[in-house]
Design an enzyme around this catalytic site. Structure first.
Site, PDB file in Angstrom:
ATOM      1  N   HIS A   1      -3.954   0.951  -6.406  1.00  0.00           N
ATOM      2  CA  HIS A   1      -4.247   1.536  -5.096  1.00  0.00           C
ATOM      3  C   HIS A   1      -5.634   1.138  -4.618  1.00  0.00           C
ATOM      4  CE1 HIS A   1      -5.629   4.740  -2.305  1.00  0.00           C
ATOM      5  NE2 HIS A   1      -4.460   4.455  -1.753  1.00  0.00           N
TER       6      HIS A   1
ATOM      7  N   HIS B   1       0.826  -1.206   0.000  1.00  0.00           N
ATOM      8  CA  HIS B   1       0.000   0.000   0.000  1.00  0.00           C
ATOM      9  C   HIS B   1       0.866   1.265   0.000  1.00  0.00           C
ATOM     10  CE1 HIS B   1      -3.123   2.695   2.225  1.00  0.00           C
ATOM     11  NE2 HIS B   1      -3.113   2.937   0.941  1.00  0.00           N
TER      12      HIS B   1
ATOM     13  N   ASN C   1      -6.352  -0.773  -1.067  1.00  0.00           N
ATOM     14  CA  ASN C   1      -6.780   0.190  -0.056  1.00  0.00           C
ATOM     15  C   ASN C   1      -8.212  -0.011   0.419  1.00  0.00           C
ATOM     16  OD1 ASN C   1      -6.278   2.844   1.462  1.00  0.00           O
ATOM     17  ND2 ASN C   1      -8.148   3.292   0.313  1.00  0.00           N
TER      18      ASN C   1
ATOM     19  N   ILE D   1      -6.693   9.074  -0.815  1.00  0.00           N
ATOM     20  CA  ILE D   1      -6.899   8.807   0.602  1.00  0.00           C
ATOM     21  C   ILE D   1      -5.883   7.772   1.051  1.00  0.00           C
ATOM     22  CG2 ILE D   1      -8.579   7.007   0.176  1.00  0.00           C
ATOM     23  CD1 ILE D   1      -8.560   9.402   3.184  1.00  0.00           C
TER      24      ILE D   1
ATOM     25  N   HIS E   1       1.535   4.986  -2.851  1.00  0.00           N
ATOM     26  CA  HIS E   1       1.713   6.364  -2.381  1.00  0.00           C
ATOM     27  C   HIS E   1       3.115   6.905  -2.662  1.00  0.00           C
ATOM     28  CE1 HIS E   1      -1.967   7.083   0.142  1.00  0.00           C
ATOM     29  NE2 HIS E   1      -2.048   5.762   0.002  1.00  0.00           N
TER      30      HIS E   1
END
Length: 865
Positions: free
Chosen positions: A717, A526, A721, A865, A531
């Protein structure tokens, strides 16, 4: 310059903006505990009043406060630069414009015009206001010999004194650098230089400067050794992707570390221009960290209201069914922001109550089955680690001169107990053996981890049955040798059992595997692989690709909010003593572990087909769909993902082909080449010499690179997520901590395990306080905002003036809708048992669309997010 115009002709324009958000979360977060909710309600009323002002009031506020000067694309000033029109001010407020979005306000503006000015394609804007505002768009109507012109702006604007140059905005056309109208070249370069800055100074709130830095702000050595963390990036020891540079002062004790901020700088346009519930989701994390978690800690430790241990599985389920009873006035002290109201459900009672996680909505015990344990490796929240076993026993990649023999110690005899009569060789040759291998990721850190926890490095072996389901056949649990790392690993092998004390030991072994998996998922699958690796591309794009560049328009939606959420993560989630260190096994070693994994990160392997082939879960076959044959046919993440991947790549190919007729055009694109060079050599500087980087010398390489960036920021993602709470919200199913090793026969712990298996399990995994921390965070992270923009959508229908690009994009949207329908049909197919499993939870994470909230579906354009 009024001589440019004939006074008799006017161009009418509409300026759409949003006043500064009175729901300023910096203000809210500074309100003392107990006043947040009330302050929020009061501010909401203020906002209503502000946006409900009479027309004359708003006109008075903005009239003569904002000026524009048009810039011509077809007529020059004698020096080769586009002519600049005279300063013109916004005029009357237009309160009834039907196309306005929430909180948006529209104003008239009229420009003097004559034919000698030509066609406007940019404008300078100057604000004389003391308060910033968000400029949404400017539209010019009935421009002679052209028609309507759209400027999509989406940018915060401050008083002109804060800028070295007036703000400049461009038409929604696209031009390669070599095809840019000569009159615009100076302005195109000027704006990119503004965005790059000069690499010096501390960044201010109003800055829009994108630059690179290492991760040197996670720790705070001035608070003591406990809060010191290694600097990630800039060394072969701790390689890492780069983040946005902030330029803050160094700490006193370590001049290489940056002082952690109260508020993290991000370039201003990255800081939520949409001003809706996504603000609440993100700042909910901040509120949770600053206000709520200390109260959790007080609840469990200081007040001694309830012990930090669950006594039974029923008590865990009470978090969702009855809630945790709180002392008098505890809820009023928490005073949650709107983002937390879904977590703190009171129903008139003093309770802390979470929504039931999807994994136990049908069955309360199916999570315990071996079938579900294995199925979640294919259709859970972390489906991208399992790989096909291609050698036996598996070999370690750890340096034997440091760590000794770390190869697997599992025997063929142990394996063949559960291979349905096959030998290991037969199962290997038949592509039926698989492994979930966390041994090498955890072993170098176990000695440090086990000073505060009790964890193993795990290998889980699985067999593909004739019915297409995976079943676990052995779990290997390893610890460092007590005499030193150089002596290798001490390992034990646990085999499946369905009854007696052996079944409890097997359940505990699976728990240790899932703790490894939960931590690897959060830190690597993740955080690192989505990110962290995307931020350098976002920085490089803003620094090198003009908004007029076609690839900028292609990629920009896929960076929405990413730099902002990453900045917040450094402040509250992955920082020293932050939420991740509190509630996940590696603790203070967490982000350092992700650096070790980044050493082996390969950009080209992030393409889903390449990833599946690398993990041995697909075999290349040009005659098959997508050029692959899946080894496990019923692999929901791969089946759905390949369709999404192919749709993304086809869209990128259709779009890129509009602007690049040949490989030579790619090579000659100066902005594109600067973008790629900087993304590799500065953004991923520690890996810049790796031979696998594409050279950006062909259309094929451009399509490949853009497809990987979009896939990573959107579908990958989403897959890792938005299932966090549906699966991990039930801490028994996905524990994040392990506190006891498996008891040895003849010990007190063993006898207690025999007497009370549930208590032994609960005493091994995440305790109560850390569970509350974990659930609170992952529920926020698993939610969609009301203003989310999903794959196949754009915020503004006028994002480009090129009708060919719009047509190709609509085709992409239609393809995604078709894929959504196919996924729903697959989930109804009873023969595809891995899609639903014993918990009866259909795999929906790669359904492209979603509504607001905790939906277990939806692919946003970006890591928002």
């Amino acid at each position: 310059m009024s001589f440019l115009f004939n006074k008799g002709q006017k161009i009418k324009g509409t300026v759409v903006l949003m006043p500064k958000n009175v729901l300023d979360f910096d203000t809210i977060s500074s309100i003392p505990n107990g006043g947040v909710a009330g302050a929020f309600d009061g501010l909401l009323g203020t906002a209503t009043d502000l946006l409900g002002h009479a027309v004359d009031d708003l006109t008075a506020i903005f009239s003569r406060q904002i000026s524009l000067k048009l810039i011509s694309a077809t007529k020059t000033d004698g020096k080769g630069n586009g002519k600049i029109g005279k300063e013109t001010y916004v005029e009357n407020h237009l309160p009834t414009l039907p196309t306005l979005g929430a909180r948006q306000e529209a104003f008239d503006i009229h420009f003097d015009y004559d034919a000698e000015f030509g066609i406007p394609a940019a404008f300078y804007l100057r604000s004389y206001m003391q308060t910033e505002f968000f400029l949404v768009s400017v539209t010019l109507e009935d421009v002679p010999n052209h028609g309507t012109i759209h400027f999509v702006c989406n940018s915060w604007v401050y008083n002109f004194k804060n800028y070295k140059n007036d703000r400049i905005f461009f038409i929604n056309n696209v031009f390669l650098p070599s095809e840019t109208p000569a009159a615009l070249l100076k302005y195109r370069k000027e704006e990119l230089q503004n965005l790059r800055g000069d690499g010096t100074g501390e960044r201010k709130e109003y800055d829009r400067i994108y630059d690179y830095d290492v991760y040197n702000d996670l720790g705070n050595p001035d608070r003591g050794e406990k809060y010191s963390r290694p600097i990630l990036g800039g060394s072969s020891t701790y390689p890492y992707p780069r983040r946005v540079r902030t330029g803050r002062k160094p700490t006193k004790k370590d001049p290489k570390s940056e002082t952690p901020p109260r508020e993290t700088y991000v370039p201003r346009d990255e800081n939520f221009g949409h001003l809706k519930s996504s603000d609440f989701l993100i700042y909910g994390i901040k509120s949770l960290s600053q206000n709520v978690l200390p109260l959790f800690e007080s609840l469990i430790f200081d007040l001694d209201f309830t012990p930090n241990e669950f006594d039974s599985f029923d008590e865990v389920r009470e978090l969702y069914e009855g809630g945790v009873k709180l002392p008098t006035d505890m809820l009023s002290k928490i005073s949650p922001l709107p983002a937390l109201k879904e977590i703190f459900r009171t129903d008139g009672e003093q309770t802390l109550k979470f929504p039931p996680p999807h994994v136990i909505r049908v069955s309360k015990s199916a999570w315990m089955t071996d079938e579900e344990f294995a199925r979640e490796m294919l259709a859970g929240v972390n489906p991208c680690v399992i790989r096909r076993l291609q050698e036996f026993p598996p070999q370690s990649t750890l340096d034997a001169t440091i760590y000794g023999d770390q190869n697997s110690k599992v025997s063929k005899q142990e394996m063949e107990t559960n291979l349905d009569g096959l030998t290991v060789e037969q199962a290997l040759n038949g592509n039926r053996l698989f492994i979930l291998d966390y041994h090498d990721a955890f072993m170098p850190y176990l000695e440090r981890i086990n000073k505060i926890a009790k964890a193993y490095a795990t290998r889980t072996f699985l067999f593909l049955s004739e019915n297409g389901k995976l079943k676990p056949v052995a779990i290997e649990l390893s610890l460092p040798h007590p005499s030193g790392d150089q002596y290798g690993a001490v390992s034990k092998v646990i085999l499946p059992a369905s009854e007696g004390v052996e079944s409890t030991i097997w359940l505990l072994a699976k728990a240790h595997v899932i703790v490894n998996d939960s931590c690897y998922h959060q830190l690597m699958s993740h955080w690192l692989n989505t990110h962290a690796v995307i931020e350098p591309f976002a920085i490089a794009t803003n620094r090198n690709l003009s908004v007029l560049h076609p690839i900028s328009k292609l990629l920009h939606p896929h960076y929405r909010d990413t730099i902002n959420i990453n900045g917040l993560a450094r402040q509250a989630l992955i920082n020293a003593g932050g939420i991740i260190e509190q509630s996940f096994l590696p603790g203070p070693n967490s982000i350092e572990m992700s650096s070790a994994v980044y050493k082996n990160w390969v950009f080209t392997d992030q393409a889903l087909p390449a990833d599946l082939v690398k993990r041995g879960l697909a075999i290349q076959d040009p005659s098959s769909p997508y050029g692959l044959n899946l080894v496990i046919k019923d692999y929901p993440y791969a089946v759905d993902g390949l369709e999404i991947w192919d749709a993304i790549k086809t869209w990128v190919q259709d779009y890129v082909s509009l602007y690049y007729p040949s490989d030579e055009a790619v090579k000659k694109d100066s902005e594109l080449q600067a973008w790629w060079k900087e993304a590799v050599e500065r953004g991923h500087e520690d890996l810049k010499d790796k031979p696998w980087w594409p050279k950006m010398q062909s259309i094929e390489e451009l399509i490949q690179c853009c497809s990987i960036i979009i896939w990573t920021a959107s579908a990958l993602h989403a897959a890792v997520n938005f299932g966090q709470y549906p699966y991990g919200g039930y801490i028994l199913n996905r524990p994040t901590l392990s506190r006891r090793w498996i008891p040895e026969k003849g010990t007190k712990d063993y006898d207690e395990m025999v007497k009370n298996p549930q208590k032994a399990y609960l005493g091994t995994i995440t305790p109560k306080y850390q569970t509350l921390v974990d659930l609170s965070v992952i529920e926020i992270l698993s939610r969609h905002a009301s203003d989310e923009v999903y794959l196949g959508q754009r915020e503004n229908p006028n994002w480009t003036s090129d009708s060919r690009a719009i047509q190709a994009f609509n085709k992409f949207g239609s393809k995604l809708a078709e894929i959504e329908g196919k996924i729903k049909e697959r989930n109804k197919d009873s023969s595809l048992s891995n899609r639903v499993g014993p918990v009866e939870l259909p795999y929906t994470l790669l359904l492209p669309s979603s509504t607001e909230g905790l939906t277990f579906r939806g692919i946003p354009n970006s890591i928002s997010i």
